[in-house]
Scaffold this active site. Structure first.
Site, mmCIF file in Angstrom:
data_model
loop_
_atom_site.group_PDB
_atom_site.id
_atom_site.type_symbol
_atom_site.label_atom_id
_atom_site.label_comp_id
_atom_site.label_asym_id
_atom_site.label_seq_id
_atom_site.Cartn_x
_atom_site.Cartn_y
_atom_site.Cartn_z
ATOM 1 N N ARG A 108 44.701 79.919 14.193
ATOM 2 C CA ARG A 108 44.275 78.596 13.572
ATOM 3 C C ARG A 108 42.658 78.364 14.139
ATOM 4 N NH1 ARG A 108 47.732 74.652 12.515
ATOM 5 N NH2 ARG A 108 46.332 73.197 13.600
ATOM 6 N N ASP A 110 41.111 67.862 6.931
ATOM 7 C CA ASP A 110 42.441 68.488 7.341
ATOM 8 C C ASP A 110 42.727 69.819 6.700
ATOM 9 O OD1 ASP A 110 45.025 68.496 8.324
ATOM 10 O OD2 ASP A 110 45.832 67.178 6.750
ATOM 11 N N GLU A 127 45.891 61.238 18.734
ATOM 12 C CA GLU A 127 47.167 62.104 18.558
ATOM 13 C C GLU A 127 46.954 63.384 18.874
ATOM 14 O OE1 GLU A 127 46.196 59.468 16.239
ATOM 15 O OE2 GLU A 127 47.374 58.156 17.355
ATOM 16 N N ASN A 128 45.576 63.846 18.737
ATOM 17 C CA ASN A 128 45.437 65.408 18.582
ATOM 18 C C ASN A 128 45.613 65.972 19.847
ATOM 19 O OD1 ASN A 128 43.049 65.627 16.032
ATOM 20 N ND2 ASN A 128 45.033 65.955 15.961
ATOM 21 N N TRP A 129 45.755 65.041 21.106
ATOM 22 C CA TRP A 129 46.231 65.505 22.459
ATOM 23 C C TRP A 129 47.519 66.194 22.416
ATOM 24 C CZ3 TRP A 129 42.167 66.021 25.365
ATOM 25 C CH2 TRP A 129 41.114 64.986 25.374
HETATM 26 C C1 FPP Z 1 42.758 69.233 10.996
HETATM 27 O O1 FPP Z 1 43.021 70.450 10.678
HETATM 28 C C2 FPP Z 1 41.718 69.413 11.543
HETATM 29 C C3 FPP Z 1 41.503 68.760 12.782
HETATM 30 C C4 FPP Z 1 42.237 68.562 13.731
HETATM 31 C C5 FPP Z 1 40.128 69.212 13.809
HETATM 32 C C6 FPP Z 1 38.913 69.073 12.596
HETATM 33 C C7 FPP Z 1 37.795 69.471 13.602
HETATM 34 C C8 FPP Z 1 36.584 70.158 13.019
HETATM 35 C C9 FPP Z 1 36.614 70.555 11.726
HETATM 36 C C10 FPP Z 1 35.565 70.336 13.891
HETATM 37 C C11 FPP Z 1 34.915 69.527 14.636
HETATM 38 C C12 FPP Z 1 33.618 69.866 15.061
HETATM 39 C C13 FPP Z 1 32.889 68.987 15.759
HETATM 40 C C14 FPP Z 1 31.551 69.455 16.148
HETATM 41 C C15 FPP Z 1 33.535 67.910 16.726
HETATM 42 P P1 FPP Z 1 44.702 70.724 11.105
HETATM 43 O O2 FPP Z 1 44.526 71.617 12.316
HETATM 44 O O3 FPP Z 1 45.749 69.789 11.361
HETATM 45 O O4 FPP Z 1 45.052 71.837 9.893
HETATM 46 P P2 FPP Z 1 46.694 72.031 9.445
HETATM 47 O O5 FPP Z 1 47.106 70.748 9.110
HETATM 48 O O6 FPP Z 1 46.170 73.012 8.659
HETATM 49 O O7 FPP Z 1 47.482 72.583 10.653
#
Ligand code: FPP
Length: 261
Positions: A51, A38, A85-87
């Site tokens: 981002r 995260d 949920e990320n969708w």
């Molecule tokens: C959370 O940070 C991160 C994610 C939802 C995506 C994580 C994905 C990667 C690290 C790369 C994946 C790579 C591959 C090869 C599958 P956030 O965006 O929620 O951060 P925030 O809470 O600070 O907004």
């Protein structure tokens, strides 16, 4: 041994990463580490960057942590890369995240082969763009005969959905008459989860200060030790991983019993 001022050597010498690595008890390294990566967005925001720069940096960090975990003798790491949920995120961000496996895995395969690491995935391919599923499947196929550490991606994964799918399969077997309801045990449910081939995680790490599970491995984490850190994922270094394992090694895991009191 104390010096003239009464200091112990270990009190005043800051240990290097490799010394700390050496000092870990090799027979008590967590066999399976689950990680909620995260804070990519916040990492970027703190640097006045968009981002997606944080996601790309986070992706590079997967290399670093994979190498470190492998060196430490960890058996498997499961990384929460994209949740069901990320969708809900803006479509531009979703598109960017869906491109990452292609960008990342293809260039990482030679090193994964060298390190004897096998790529696996939990989650559903359905609904994911072709270029994303192709990249993941390609990495899994190329590395399928490696028998070292497992690098398991939770992609388009949600734990409740995983449990629903397992229950549906078992209900179908009861309906067909091939399973009696009383034969449904904890072990059987475990076998029908997407993680069936993996041991339960010993250690869960979540970066970036949030203290919740966000629908990640709810069944599998029942007896797992948790480690939360304020550090954002792109800055979660080898040293931070060692810190989490040092803390893990100080804990007294009882699994509900009185072992080691
Ligand atoms: C959370 O940070 C991160 C994610 C939802 C995506 C994580 C994905 C990667 C690290 C790369 C994946 C790579 C591959 C090869 C599958 P956030 O965006 O929620 O951060 P925030 O809470 O600070 O907004």
């Amino acid at each position: 041994m104390l010096d003239k001022l009464g200091w112990k050597k270990s009190d005043k010498v800051v240990q290097s990463v490799s010394e700390r690595m050496e000092n870990l008890r090799k027979d008590d390294v967590p066999n399976h580490i689950a990680i909620i990566m995260d804070g990519n967005g916040r990492w970027a925001k703190n640097r006045a960057m968009p981002r997606f720069v944080g996601h790309r940096e986070g992706m590079q960090n997967i290399r670093r942590i994979t190498r470190a975990a492998n060196k430490l003798g960890v058996g498997a790491i499961t990384l929460y890369a994209f949740s069901t949920e990320n969708w809900k995120r803006p479509s531009k961000e979703v598109e960017f995240l869906m491109r990452l496996p292609e960008e990342f895995l293809n260039s990482f395969i030679p090193e994964l082969m060298e390190l004897n690491i096998r790529v696996e995935m939990i989650g559903e391919m359905e609904g994911v763009p072709d270029y994303t599923s192709r990249a993941i499947q390609h990495a899994m196929k190329e590395t399928m005969n490696n028998d070292g550490m497992v690098l398991n991606f939770a992609f388009n994964y949600g734990s409740r959905r995983e449990i629903v799918l397992a229950v549906q399969q078992l209900a179908k077997m009861v309906q067909d008459g091939t399973l009696e309801p009383q034969e449904i045990t904890e072990d059987l449910i475990t076998e029908y989860l997407m993680t069936a081939k993996l041991p339960e995680p010993d250690l869960l790490i979540r970066t970036s200060g949030e203290i919740r599970l966000s629908n990640f491995l709810l069944w599998q984490l029942a007896y797992t030790e948790f480690w939360f850190t304020e550090v954002h994922w792109p800055e979660f270094t080898d040293e931070r991983l060692i810190e989490a394992i040092e803390s893990f090694q100080k804990r007294n895991r009882r699994f509900g019993g009185l072992k080691g009191e």
